[in-house]
Design a protein around this motif. Sequence first.
Motif, short mmCIF file in Angstrom:
data_model
loop_
_atom_site.label_atom_id
_atom_site.label_comp_id
_atom_site.label_asym_id
_atom_site.label_seq_id
_atom_site.Cartn_x
_atom_site.Cartn_y
_atom_site.Cartn_z
N ASN A 158 1.14 -1.30 -0.19
CA ASN A 158 0.26 0.40 0.01
C ASN A 158 1.04 0.56 0.06
N GLN A 159 1.59 0.88 -0.57
CA GLN A 159 2.49 2.15 -1.45
C GLN A 159 2.62 3.05 -2.41
N ASN A 160 2.98 4.42 -2.75
CA ASN A 160 2.93 5.06 -3.46
C ASN A 160 4.66 4.92 -4.23
N ARG A 161 4.82 4.40 -5.58
CA ARG A 161 6.61 4.08 -5.38
C ARG A 161 7.32 5.38 -5.53
N GLU A 162 6.29 6.59 -6.15
CA GLU A 162 6.79 7.97 -6.20
C GLU A 162 6.98 9.13 -4.57
N ASP A 163 6.39 8.04 -3.45
CA ASP A 163 6.85 8.99 -1.82
C ASP A 163 7.76 8.07 -1.57
N TRP A 164 8.46 9.29 -1.36
CA TRP A 164 9.96 8.75 0.04
C TRP A 164 8.90 8.72 0.97
N TYR A 165 8.23 7.29 1.88
CA TYR A 165 7.87 6.50 3.40
C TYR A 165 9.09 5.97 3.87
N ILE A 166 8.54 5.53 5.30
CA ILE A 166 9.69 4.35 6.25
C ILE A 166 9.90 3.43 5.35
N GLY A 167 10.98 3.15 5.77
CA GLY A 167 11.19 1.65 5.15
C GLY A 167 11.79 1.16 4.04
N LYS A 168 11.49 2.08 3.10
CA LYS A 168 11.48 2.22 1.45
C LYS A 168 13.20 2.05 1.39
N PRO A 169 13.84 1.18 0.46
CA PRO A 169 15.00 0.66 0.33
C PRO A 169 15.08 1.56 -1.04
N VAL A 170 15.97 1.63 -1.45
CA VAL A 170 16.73 2.93 -1.92
C VAL A 170 18.36 2.65 -2.81
N MET A 171 18.42 2.37 -3.59
CA MET A 171 19.76 2.32 -4.30
C MET A 171 19.62 3.05 -5.30
N ILE A 172 21.95 4.13 -5.04
CA ILE A 172 21.68 4.92 -5.74
C ILE A 172 22.44 4.56 -7.03
N ILE A 173 21.96 5.10 -7.94
CA ILE A 173 22.76 4.93 -9.73
C ILE A 173 23.20 5.54 -10.53
N GLU A 174 24.21 6.53 -9.99
CA GLU A 174 24.42 7.33 -10.69
C GLU A 174 25.89 7.95 -9.32
N ASN A 175 27.13 8.12 -9.37
CA ASN A 175 28.14 8.43 -8.93
C ASN A 175 28.09 10.00 -8.83
N ASP A 176 28.68 9.90 -7.04
CA ASP A 176 27.65 11.09 -6.93
C ASP A 176 29.20 11.45 -5.73
N HIS A 177 29.93 11.97 -6.40
CA HIS A 177 31.47 12.46 -5.46
C HIS A 177 31.25 13.27 -4.21
N GLU A 178 31.03 14.07 -3.98
CA GLU A 178 30.28 15.35 -3.83
C GLU A 178 29.73 15.06 -2.23
N ARG A 179 28.84 14.07 -2.33
CA ARG A 179 28.17 13.21 -1.32
C ARG A 179 28.88 11.93 -0.68
N LYS A 180 29.83 11.79 -1.44
CA LYS A 180 30.46 10.13 -1.57
C LYS A 180 29.36 8.93 -1.42
N LEU A 181 28.63 9.22 -2.60
CA LEU A 181 26.97 7.94 -2.81
C LEU A 181 27.27 7.68 -4.01
N TYR A 182 27.88 6.13 -3.94
CA TYR A 182 28.33 5.49 -5.37
C TYR A 182 27.39 4.49 -5.53
N ASN A 183 27.86 4.70 -7.41
CA ASN A 183 26.12 3.51 -8.15
C ASN A 183 26.45 2.21 -7.32
N GLY A 184 25.32 1.54 -6.69
CA GLY A 184 25.36 0.42 -6.14
C GLY A 184 24.84 0.64 -4.39
N ASP A 185 25.05 2.09 -4.16
CA ASP A 185 24.83 2.02 -2.81
C ASP A 185 23.21 2.14 -2.18
N VAL A 186 23.29 0.66 -0.81
CA VAL A 186 21.80 1.17 -0.86
C VAL A 186 21.50 1.32 0.60
#
Length: 318
Positions: A158-186
């Motif tokens: 009962n969740q909307n794919r576009e929403d941010w909701y508690i417990g939603k698992p997310v994966m980074i898909i583009e490297n962000d060197h400024e925030r040190k988050l990289y493709n594949g980080d979960v």
Amino acid sequence: MISAPSMFRIVDALPENARLILLGDKDQLSSVEAGSVMGELCASSHLDRAVALLTHSRRFDDSSEIGKLANAINAGQFSACPEGEKVRWHLLSEGTDWTPAWLDSAVESCRQQTAAIMPGVKIHTLLQSQSRFQMLCALREGPQGVNGINSMIEKALNQNREDWYIGKPVMIIENDHERKLYNGDVGLILPVEEDGERVSLQLSLDERFASVALKACFLSEGVVKAISRAQMPAYETCYATTIHKSQGSEYERVMIILPAEPRQVDDNPVLTRELIYTAVTRARDSMDIWSGENVLERMSKKTSVRMSGFRKCSRKCG
């Protein structure tokens, strides 16, 4: 998974007296980009003395159900998926199944992970628990693809794919060197306490969606990193992820979703021995494999072929 162009840049940047040590699994998937660097170097007769084979797995024993299945697939000798306590095979029917048999089990596992999100719980602990269960898919599109499966699970929750909701698992898909988050980080979307280390105390059992600021939380070098939605790099929901994206990861239990139609194996160059071997070796304790009849057997007999020339040019390196 290093590509041929990246390998060239690395070698080109090294001084002549440098020693290069490569560590990897030659039997897993090659890079998405051109080349099959590790596989071809290990197969070169000119580098026999430079290759050391590590045979002891710290993830599972070769005599275990997972170990035996992985070895059979890797040797191209797979004939039937073994039935056991740790490796369970389930038959998928051909055609579009709008209520697949695996859905209830997958949703229950996702709910169990979400149920652990309680006021005051350490975010570090929750992020570590993400490795307990993961759905892995061979394809991105179609009835057994990542995009459709993620949508199906969110709908069941009962969740909307576009929403941010508690417990939603997310994966980074583009490297962000400024925030040190990289493709594949979960990570997980969580309500974060001011100390940045715990789930917000404003969250109660009866108010799962209390009006608290939600942030995407990741583990970076053992430290929790909380990112607001406005600062979030490109990402995707990851109840299910592709086997390619899972490479290098380890999970206590995996659910592998393969195509239902055997002919897809012949038509799709992605569906190979390397792919299913990589998926099987992600599991530490147990797995459920959902596939059409003879799909696993066909995949285990079909290998990926890359013509990058490393076997020939490695003569100069020997």
